[in-house]
Design a protein around this motif. Structure first.
Motif, PDB file in Angstrom:
ATOM      1  N   PHE A   1       0.782  -1.247   0.058  1.00 41.64           N
ATOM      2  CA  PHE A   1       0.033  -0.038  -0.177  1.00 41.64           C
ATOM      3  C   PHE A   1       1.025   1.232  -0.082  1.00 41.64           C
ATOM      4  CE2 PHE A   1      -2.991  -3.275   1.731  1.00 41.64           C
ATOM      5  CZ  PHE A   1      -3.902  -2.919   0.770  1.00 41.64           C
ATOM      6  N   GLY A   2       2.142   1.189   0.161  1.00 47.31           N
ATOM      7  CA  GLY A   2       2.935   2.315  -0.122  1.00 47.31           C
ATOM      8  C   GLY A   2       3.270   3.260   1.087  1.00 47.31           C
ATOM      9  N   GLN A   3       2.961   2.865   2.184  1.00 44.86           N
ATOM     10  CA  GLN A   3       2.633   3.488   3.482  1.00 44.86           C
ATOM     11  C   GLN A   3       4.246   4.062   3.827  1.00 44.86           C
ATOM     12  OE1 GLN A   3      -0.242   4.629   4.947  1.00 44.86           O
ATOM     13  NE2 GLN A   3      -0.612   4.192   2.911  1.00 44.86           N
ATOM     14  N   GLU A   4       4.428   5.347   4.273  1.00 42.47           N
ATOM     15  CA  GLU A   4       5.526   5.614   4.828  1.00 42.47           C
ATOM     16  C   GLU A   4       5.529   5.943   6.109  1.00 42.47           C
ATOM     17  OE1 GLU A   4       7.656  10.173   4.912  1.00 42.47           O
ATOM     18  OE2 GLU A   4       6.873   9.352   3.082  1.00 42.47           O
ATOM     19  N   VAL A   5       6.582   5.614   6.811  1.00 43.39           N
ATOM     20  CA  VAL A   5       6.844   5.678   8.236  1.00 43.39           C
ATOM     21  C   VAL A   5       8.015   6.655   8.387  1.00 43.39           C
ATOM     22  CG1 VAL A   5       5.698   3.435   8.555  1.00 43.39           C
ATOM     23  CG2 VAL A   5       8.261   3.550   8.623  1.00 43.39           C
ATOM     24  N   ASP A   6       8.021   7.264   9.815  1.00 43.95           N
ATOM     25  CA  ASP A   6       8.997   7.899  10.141  1.00 43.95           C
ATOM     26  C   ASP A   6       9.678   7.246  11.160  1.00 43.95           C
ATOM     27  OD1 ASP A   6       7.462   8.121  12.421  1.00 43.95           O
ATOM     28  OD2 ASP A   6       6.843  10.068  12.285  1.00 43.95           O
ATOM     29  N   GLY A   7      10.847   7.692  11.965  1.00 41.63           N
ATOM     30  CA  GLY A   7      11.564   7.069  12.935  1.00 41.63           C
ATOM     31  C   GLY A   7      11.004   6.685  13.981  1.00 41.63           C
ATOM     32  N   GLU A   8      10.045   7.433  14.618  1.00 42.83           N
ATOM     33  CA  GLU A   8       9.431   6.893  15.787  1.00 42.83           C
ATOM     34  C   GLU A   8       8.575   5.606  15.716  1.00 42.83           C
ATOM     35  OE1 GLU A   8       7.909   9.755  18.943  1.00 42.83           O
ATOM     36  OE2 GLU A   8       8.353  11.448  17.360  1.00 42.83           O
ATOM     37  N   ARG A   9       7.863   5.812  14.257  1.00 45.09           N
ATOM     38  CA  ARG A   9       6.839   4.688  14.161  1.00 45.09           C
ATOM     39  C   ARG A   9       7.824   3.302  13.607  1.00 45.09           C
ATOM     40  NH1 ARG A   9       2.263   1.723  14.462  1.00 45.09           N
ATOM     41  NH2 ARG A   9       1.225   1.524  12.436  1.00 45.09           N
ATOM     42  N   ALA A  10       8.898   3.709  12.785  1.00 46.24           N
ATOM     43  CA  ALA A  10       9.849   2.601  12.484  1.00 46.24           C
ATOM     44  C   ALA A  10      10.259   1.764  13.677  1.00 46.24           C
ATOM     45  CB  ALA A  10      11.384   3.013  12.016  1.00 46.24           C
ATOM     46  N   VAL A  11      10.284   2.467  15.059  1.00 49.21           N
ATOM     47  CA  VAL A  11      11.006   1.790  16.094  1.00 49.21           C
ATOM     48  C   VAL A  11       9.658   0.760  16.789  1.00 49.21           C
ATOM     49  CG1 VAL A  11      11.540   2.192  18.645  1.00 49.21           C
ATOM     50  CG2 VAL A  11      12.946   3.345  16.612  1.00 49.21           C
ATOM     51  N   SER A  12       8.361   1.508  16.627  1.00 47.13           N
ATOM     52  CA  SER A  12       7.254   1.012  17.230  1.00 47.13           C
ATOM     53  C   SER A  12       7.001  -0.329  16.324  1.00 47.13           C
ATOM     54  CB  SER A  12       6.021   1.826  17.390  1.00 47.13           C
ATOM     55  OG  SER A  12       5.688   2.157  16.121  1.00 47.13           O
TER      56      SER A  12
END
Length: 249
Positions: A165-176
């Motif tokens: 689905f091509g969703q982007e994540v930032d650093g905080e979300r990446a850790v979670s």
């Protein structure tokens, strides 16, 4: 190594720096080959106990557009096929060298750049980092084993959200999500990655044996517990004998 790949060894840690800021470290064929060469150089140096991959302000924007354009213009041509294969080899080589690897991710990690980050054993990211596949956004199918890399790091749900689905994540979300170990403010990303790497790099021989067991036991599909016990038995005995020999010297 190359004008676009920096290489330095500090306290047993080989730091490989992508250095093409004008195109946000998008990988040309020459740059991809140089990165693979740098990774092999680190592996061949017995004093190296860990590798950190960094790209400065922007980790890697993926494959350079002219590489993708050439592959699209002549998809079955030997030259374009091999060139794209060399781009893939940049991160498959990093993922296969026999030392622990850490990606220090600031800015964007897109497409092949995200694959490169995911090919390492561990990721340390900026809070504002942008991790995104980016393939569908430019009208192409993911490549380089993208779904497998996402799945093995963060599971099926994250692989679907990002890769499908091509969703982007930032650093905080990446850790979670389990895509990264820790997030930091921009200026602290490389120091944090180096601190993580330097701990294991103090003992290069042990680091290399431990990472071999780690990768075998955590490979997709895993191994049964009894098999894992046997896999760890010989290297643990080696480490105990080495420790005893050091104590009696």
């Amino acid at each position: 190594m190359s004008d676009e790949i920096g290489y330095a060894v500090q306290d047993g840690v080989a730091v490989l720096t992508l250095d093409a800021p004008a195109r946000r470290n998008a990988l040309t064929v020459a740059m991809a080959r140089a990165l693979a060469d740098a990774a092999r150089t680190a592996e061949a140096d017995p004093s190296v106990g860990a590798v950190v991959i960094t790209g400065g302000l922007n980790f890697c924007a993926g494959a350079a557009r002219d590489v993708l354009a050439a592959a699209g213009a002549d998809p079955v041509g030997d030259r374009s096929y091999r060139d794209l294969e060399d781009v893939y080899a940049a991160f498959t080589t990093v993922g296969g060298i026999g030392v622990p690897t850490v990606a220090a991710v600031r800015g964007a990690a897109v497409g092949a750049g995200l694959n490169l980050a995911l090919s390492t054993d561990l990721r340390v990211v900026a809070r504002t980092a942008r991790l995104l596949p980016g393939f569908a956004q430019i009208g192409i199918h993911p490549g380089g084993g993208h779904f497998t890399l996402l799945q093995r790091v963060a599971g099926r749900e994250a692989a679907a959200a990002m890769g499908l689905f091509g969703q982007e994540v930032d650093g905080e979300r990446a850790v979670s999500l389990g895509l990264a170990w820790s997030w930091h403010e921009d200026a602290d990303v490389e120091p944090a990655a180096l601190a993580m790497a330097s701990g294991v790099a103090r003992d290069p021989d042990l680091a290399r044996r431990v990472v071999t067991s780690f990768r075998r036991e955590t490979a997709p599909g895993g191994v049964p517990w009894d098999v894992a016990v046997e896999l760890e038995h010989a290297p643990q005995l080696w480490s105990l004998a080495r420790r005893r020999a050091a104590a009696t010297d």
